[in-house]
Scaffold this active site. Structure first.
Site, PDB file in Angstrom:
ATOM      1  N   CYS C  76       0.317  -6.030 -12.094  1.00 39.22           N
ATOM      2  CA  CYS C  76      -1.057  -5.568 -11.862  1.00 39.22           C
ATOM      3  C   CYS C  76      -2.076  -6.492 -12.529  1.00 39.22           C
ATOM      4  CB  CYS C  76      -1.251  -4.191 -12.514  1.00 39.22           C
ATOM      5  SG  CYS C  76      -1.193  -2.852 -11.345  1.00 39.22           S
ATOM      6  N   HIS C  77      -3.192  -6.700 -11.843  1.00 35.48           N
ATOM      7  CA  HIS C  77      -4.280  -7.484 -12.420  1.00 35.48           C
ATOM      8  C   HIS C  77      -5.143  -6.595 -13.321  1.00 35.48           C
ATOM      9  CE1 HIS C  77      -3.193  -9.668  -8.770  1.00 35.48           C
ATOM     10  NE2 HIS C  77      -3.621 -10.741  -9.387  1.00 35.48           N
ATOM     11  N   GLU C 116      -4.109   2.138 -10.536  1.00 36.47           N
ATOM     12  CA  GLU C 116      -4.772   2.853 -11.627  1.00 36.47           C
ATOM     13  C   GLU C 116      -4.812   4.350 -11.324  1.00 36.47           C
ATOM     14  OE1 GLU C 116      -5.642  -0.049 -10.450  1.00 36.47           O
ATOM     15  OE2 GLU C 116      -5.692  -1.331 -12.238  1.00 36.47           O
ATOM     16  N   ASP C 130       5.204  17.354 -21.149  1.00 35.72           N
ATOM     17  CA  ASP C 130       5.429  17.250 -22.596  1.00 35.72           C
ATOM     18  C   ASP C 130       4.890  18.466 -23.350  1.00 35.72           C
ATOM     19  OD1 ASP C 130       6.030  15.973 -25.139  1.00 35.72           O
ATOM     20  OD2 ASP C 130       3.886  15.616 -25.318  1.00 35.72           O
TER      21      ASP C 130
END
Lengths: 171, 171, 171, 171, 171, 171
Positions: C76-77, C116, C130
């Site tokens: 990824c950039h 993203e 979690d």
């Protein structure tokens, strides 16, 4: 490896050797605060800030920062944190309102967690500033200090309540 | 995408949309400090601390923290920092010595760098504490605050020198 | 520099060259979900979980993960995110309850923000797991997918509602 | 330090105290998957994707994510991972092809590694999506779930194979 | 803000101001290498190492390190990388075999990417060492140097092929 | 969990299982260097570089990199570092000057710290390059290698001083 037994003669930085110290339960508690106007206080309490619930976000930030202390403070040792708890209190202070932040950190490791508690409380306060700065850039963070620690070879520490500091603001 | 044009109705956190804001040069300067005894001051100045040269390490820590602000403060935008400069001054203060830390940050971006300057100054102060805590755990950090900013739609900000805060230490 | 204009002949990984692409506003929205029993749902809604307010923490985690996507996904950039917004919905689903997570991300950059948005929604769901796993380790995350994107040379994308997938669970 | 023995009365987030728990060997295995068309499958297998060898990169990403779980998931404890292994299987599924991802994590620590396994499998799947998204943005990730764990006070867990979930895709 | 226009009179570290520099396409290529025995070379080529495919993992590590350079090298500016490509060559060298690593990095930013290329090549080489060290701890990394750069005010740079250095190994 | 006891049959990467290995004190020392002209040497020694005190910054960078090795090198295990020390020596070398960097790392863990020492020395050298590159882009880093290690099942290692490598520079 002489580097570890003798003093670094070039006077530069090093992460000191703690391999002789035993793992034991250690705790530390640090206090920071954010001083604000009653208007900002009201917006926080009523959750009217554009960026969201200030204290909820600040608490998460403080917990994550405690875990990252070894990465933020260059000479800190990485140690396994076992618990982190951040709590808030509101105090009236001379026409302003102060948000008091307490960060408590626990480890079972070979060095203390003072830096983790101080970093946690500081980042928590910085996050409060960030969430409120569209309203007021004049919020003041701190003072920030260690209130107590337990465990370790040097024993417990508790800040003397009567110790006070005249801390002013300059520009 | 309605999420960006309407208010987040669930009242929770978000990183607010700044895509309409233009890139421009913006600066911010924050101030923090560390209050210490004359003995600790002397050890710093004479480079007699086991962990190394306190101010050199603290300055590097402050610069690295400025670059990581978007990662430490949850709702901060990542912006391209163009310059960071941290300077130190010593002041006598009521029998104690205060290390004053100024962190100046510059960007050419679409939002301000107040948080970067504040985070930088805070981490710089925390690092000073870390380097000195073997001598004295009673060092006090801050107050920490924004002293000035330039650039951006809302214009410049300069903290009023006469604004003072009575900030005490509690335990 | 031939490496950038020709195909990497060794068939290995590279971060492809996007220097020719222009900066423009781009958005993406991804959806994930967590399937849980009504009992877990009730504990979340009534904030009775030991680790804290599940959705508040998950939302912060999702926002921070969006900003770290370039660091989590190897090819990824890094691009400048301009806004991130995560919202939640509850749906009844065959005797269970599904928490639907929508992550919307916006940039003004030279490549899209699909990763993203997907990373943000995924980490948000993982954090929900979690916070609840002490109650029930059987919670199921996902499916996770891109629901829409706008901007960029290839134009907009909107997932076809009728496209359905038979996604079972195996052990 | 009362913060650790009593419940956080403000109902906000905390990293719960695990200092009483002993170090022991614990393992966890999580499963995720990526559903794709036969065309995408063929490109992966024949290594014809511009970004490189999909499975090799995804595996590295999954391993690195497991190690970073404590940094990605806010209330996770940092624990010393002792081994991480990710494996892949291909399955035909109703005209599509499913890549099944299994992430197995091992520690010798004081809490379990369920989150590390789930985060690892999720990031592995996200990376597969990233490497293939130029071909098809419609790939679906998951469901993602814990398949088994061993060790710890609460004993072993193995997901019931007959437990199935009807998980559809919405837009 | 005088800190940016005058020299830092305390002689300490700063991230220099580049806000006056324009964004433009810049590239850099760095070279590192790992010298090894023919036996280690054979194990790499035949993929017989316990930790996996050496070159595939090293390439991913090098790409991720390039993106993290601003975080690893204290005074480096964060800049938006647009492409990263790492290639390998094998050379016989005096009875040994040398793996030559070339890391090429491209940006459209306001400063050069020399450090990104050098860090990428170095981390790639370190990863090769890590994957092979169970076989032989005597592998030697480097020399590592900039082979060329393009773009920027100071123009292009190309290392003179005839410039050679007598670089020995000491203990 | 068969994944940990059998070889990864797909030949891909894994972080090998070290849960059977005991914690013990282990040290490693790595050496890197930077070859430069006498002019650059003089600027470093006289602290005349715009970015600050080269060796002070490089030392901090090297210490922080040692702590981050598990995050930089994909298959490295996270282990608790107990001490890090970096020292410098200057050597004349054929009309040039060589800065020799020694990084010594200590742990009490279940695997060695060779990678931490090598990464630390490498990042220290890269930082020296960064601080000086405005003067000269032709500085050469390395060779970088392990000079010694102690502790662990396989015993101590000390590089043979007579082992020399003919390492040239190519473009």
């Amino acid at each position: 490896m002489s580097n570890f037994t003798h003093f670094n003669q070039q006077g530069r930085a090093r992460m000191v050797d703690i391999s002789e110290k035993n793992d034991s339960v250690r705790t530390a508690e640090a206090i920071s605060s954010v001083m604000m106007s009653p208007e900002v206080h009201d917006k926080i309490v009523n959750q009217q800030l554009e960026k969201g619930d200030v204290l909820a976000v600040a608490q998460v930030a403080g917990i994550m920062a405690a875990k990252n202390t070894w990465n933020i403070i260059p000479m800190c040792h990485p140690i396994p944190l076992k618990g982190i708890d951040i709590s808030f209190d509101w105090e009236k202070d001379d026409g302003q309102v102060r948000l008091v932040i307490r960060a408590a950190v626990k480890t079972k490791g070979s060095t203390g967690v003072e830096m983790e508690a101080l970093t946690s409380a500081s980042v928590c306060a910085l996050t409060v500033y960030d969430m409120c700065k569209a309203l007021d850039k004049g919020l003041v963070i701190g003072p920030t200090y260690l209130s107590q620690k337990t465990g370790g070879k040097n024993g417990d520490y508790k800040r003397d309540k009567s110790a006070s500091l005249n801390v002013g603001v300059r520009t």
